[in-house]
Structure formats: C-alpha cells, structure tokens
Write a protein that holds these residues in place. Sequence first.
Motif, short mmCIF file in Angstrom:
data_model
loop_
_atom_site.label_atom_id
_atom_site.label_comp_id
_atom_site.label_asym_id
_atom_site.label_seq_id
_atom_site.Cartn_x
_atom_site.Cartn_y
_atom_site.Cartn_z
N VAL A 73 9.75 -3.08 29.88
CA VAL A 73 10.93 -3.39 30.69
C VAL A 73 12.02 -2.34 30.45
O VAL A 73 12.75 -1.96 31.38
CB VAL A 73 11.46 -4.80 30.35
CG1 VAL A 73 12.83 -5.04 30.99
CG2 VAL A 73 10.47 -5.86 30.84
N ALA A 74 12.13 -1.86 29.22
CA ALA A 74 13.17 -0.89 28.88
C ALA A 74 12.87 0.51 29.40
O ALA A 74 13.74 1.38 29.39
CB ALA A 74 13.36 -0.84 27.36
N ASN A 75 11.63 0.72 29.88
CA ASN A 75 11.23 2.05 30.36
C ASN A 75 10.61 1.92 31.75
O ASN A 75 9.38 2.00 31.90
CB ASN A 75 10.23 2.69 29.40
CG ASN A 75 10.84 2.97 28.04
OD1 ASN A 75 11.54 3.95 27.86
ND2 ASN A 75 10.58 2.08 27.09
N GLN A 93 8.19 -7.15 38.95
CA GLN A 93 7.65 -8.48 38.67
C GLN A 93 7.62 -8.74 37.16
O GLN A 93 7.95 -9.85 36.70
CB GLN A 93 6.24 -8.61 39.24
CG GLN A 93 5.64 -10.01 39.05
CD GLN A 93 4.20 -10.10 39.53
OE1 GLN A 93 3.54 -9.09 39.75
NE2 GLN A 93 3.70 -11.31 39.69
N ILE A 94 7.25 -7.73 36.40
CA ILE A 94 7.22 -7.86 34.93
C ILE A 94 8.61 -8.17 34.40
O ILE A 94 8.80 -9.06 33.55
CB ILE A 94 6.67 -6.57 34.30
CG1 ILE A 94 5.17 -6.42 34.60
CG2 ILE A 94 6.90 -6.55 32.79
CD1 ILE A 94 4.61 -5.06 34.27
N THR A 95 9.60 -7.45 34.89
CA THR A 95 10.99 -7.65 34.44
C THR A 95 11.46 -9.06 34.77
O THR A 95 12.11 -9.72 33.95
CB THR A 95 11.91 -6.62 35.10
OG1 THR A 95 11.47 -5.29 34.77
CG2 THR A 95 13.35 -6.79 34.63
N LEU A 96 11.12 -9.53 35.97
CA LEU A 96 11.53 -10.87 36.38
C LEU A 96 10.89 -11.93 35.48
O LEU A 96 11.57 -12.84 34.99
CB LEU A 96 11.13 -11.11 37.85
CG LEU A 96 11.42 -12.50 38.42
CD1 LEU A 96 12.92 -12.77 38.38
CD2 LEU A 96 10.88 -12.63 39.84
N LEU A 97 9.58 -11.82 35.27
CA LEU A 97 8.88 -12.78 34.42
C LEU A 97 9.41 -12.75 32.99
O LEU A 97 9.58 -13.79 32.35
CB LEU A 97 7.38 -12.49 34.42
CG LEU A 97 6.61 -12.83 35.70
CD1 LEU A 97 5.22 -12.21 35.66
CD2 LEU A 97 6.52 -14.34 35.88
N PHE A 98 9.67 -11.55 32.48
CA PHE A 98 10.17 -11.38 31.12
C PHE A 98 11.51 -12.10 30.96
O PHE A 98 11.73 -12.84 29.98
CB PHE A 98 10.32 -9.89 30.81
CG PHE A 98 10.87 -9.58 29.45
CD1 PHE A 98 10.09 -9.75 28.32
CD2 PHE A 98 12.16 -9.11 29.31
CE1 PHE A 98 10.59 -9.46 27.06
CE2 PHE A 98 12.67 -8.82 28.06
CZ PHE A 98 11.89 -8.99 26.93
N ASN A 99 12.42 -11.90 31.90
CA ASN A 99 13.74 -12.53 31.83
C ASN A 99 13.66 -14.04 32.02
O ASN A 99 14.42 -14.79 31.40
CB ASN A 99 14.68 -11.90 32.85
CG ASN A 99 15.08 -10.49 32.48
OD1 ASN A 99 15.19 -10.15 31.31
ND2 ASN A 99 15.28 -9.64 33.48
#
Length: 241
Positions: free
Chosen positions: A60-62, A106-112
């Motif tokens: 997410v940070a990259n 999508q990864i960022t959304l799920l992570f948050n």
Amino acid sequence: MLSVTRNRALYNSFLRRPDKFMAKVEYELRKHLNIRLHNMTVADVARLEKEVMPRVAETVANPPMVITTDDEFPEGHIATGKRADHDQLPPEIQDLWDSNGPRHAQITLLFNELKAMNDLMPCDRFEKLHLLDVTEAKYRANLAKYDAYQLGQPSVQVDKQVASNDEPIEAEPVDPELDKKVGAARKSLSKWRKSFKDAADDEARAKALAKIQEYVDVIKGLGAGLAEDTVAELSALGIQF
C-alpha cells in the motif's frame, strides 16, 4: 450456531421467531463454515492476519508508478516502476502492469477496511482478509512476471478480462444462444454482488448471497468460467464452485 458464536440473544430470538431470524442465523453460520472450508480455525485466521497485514502495508505504501504528462513534465515522465520499453512489450505482458493499477486500489481499500474492523471477531474479518491475501499475492506475482520478461522471448498467456464484470473472455461460449444466456447470468451476478456490498442488514446480505450462488451455478452449468480474482472473492463469501 450458539456453540460457535456464543450469541445467546440471537439464539433466543431465533427460537421465538425462526422465520424472522433464519437469514441471520444462516449468515452467521456461513461465516464460520467459510473458515472451516479453508481448513482453518479462528486462531489460524488471527495468525494469517498477523502475516498478511504487514506485508500488504508495504504494498500500500508503494503504489505502482505510471507515465504522467503535466505542466511540469510536458514531454511525459516515466516514474520508477514502469519499464521504459513498456509500449514494445506484448499486450499480455503490458496487461500485467496495467491491471495492477486497479488491483492496487482494491488492495488499499481492503487494507483500510480491515484496519477499521479491529474490534470485530476474526470470523467477521476473514472474508476481506482472504480476499486481500489473494489479491495482493496476484499483484506481486504480476510485478514479478512483468519485471522478469525479456523482450523478444515468448510470453506466457494470461487471461484477458472484461472490465465490466471481471470475467475471462476465453470462457465465453461460442454458441449465440449460450452466449446470450451466459451474458444475462453474468449481468445478474454483477447486480447481486453490488447488492451484497450495498446491503444495509444481514437479511439483505443473506438474500444477495443466495442469488449470487444461484447465478454462479447457472454460469458454471452453461460451461462458462469465472476469473481467478472473482472466484477468490466469492469463495471468501462462502460461495461454492
């Protein structure tokens, strides 16, 4: 249900009004069944979360970097990540990079979403956690294949996907009548997937899940396929294939 959830209030309510609370009970059981079908326990889910979240935090940070053109870089600026020879690569190799943009979102959304669910039980977080694990692994695999490809060498065929419903083009039947039926089933599946995400209560989610299972069965029965990401997402919801 009581033995796995310890929710005596729901247990008592169901005994009084089984017709009213049946959908809620089915929804609760489906969450736990889903974990068991993955050969996991609630403790395993907690361990998985400790492994997945730090790994995904790095992703997410990259975010993937893209070619940009603006006032500062009117000639176009290639940021770190995208290959300088990207436009010369075969379409299926380019797609490894291009599809990772929406996948990262999508990864960022799920992570948050998972970070905001820390107060919930592991069984309530498992669906999103499993989907996050699969999606992020696909993201990393795509980057590895993209970086390793050498120009001029044969490429490994990857699934082409229709953006509207994320289904592989290769899976479409050639018979016009079957094509029409599959298209209608895909449209209904997309509708009920959205209904599940927008559901305001457990009863509405349970109804949407039943419809999702119904149209998955129709699509598979007609001999059509589903994209890997779609199967992973729906499997995490307890859908059977």
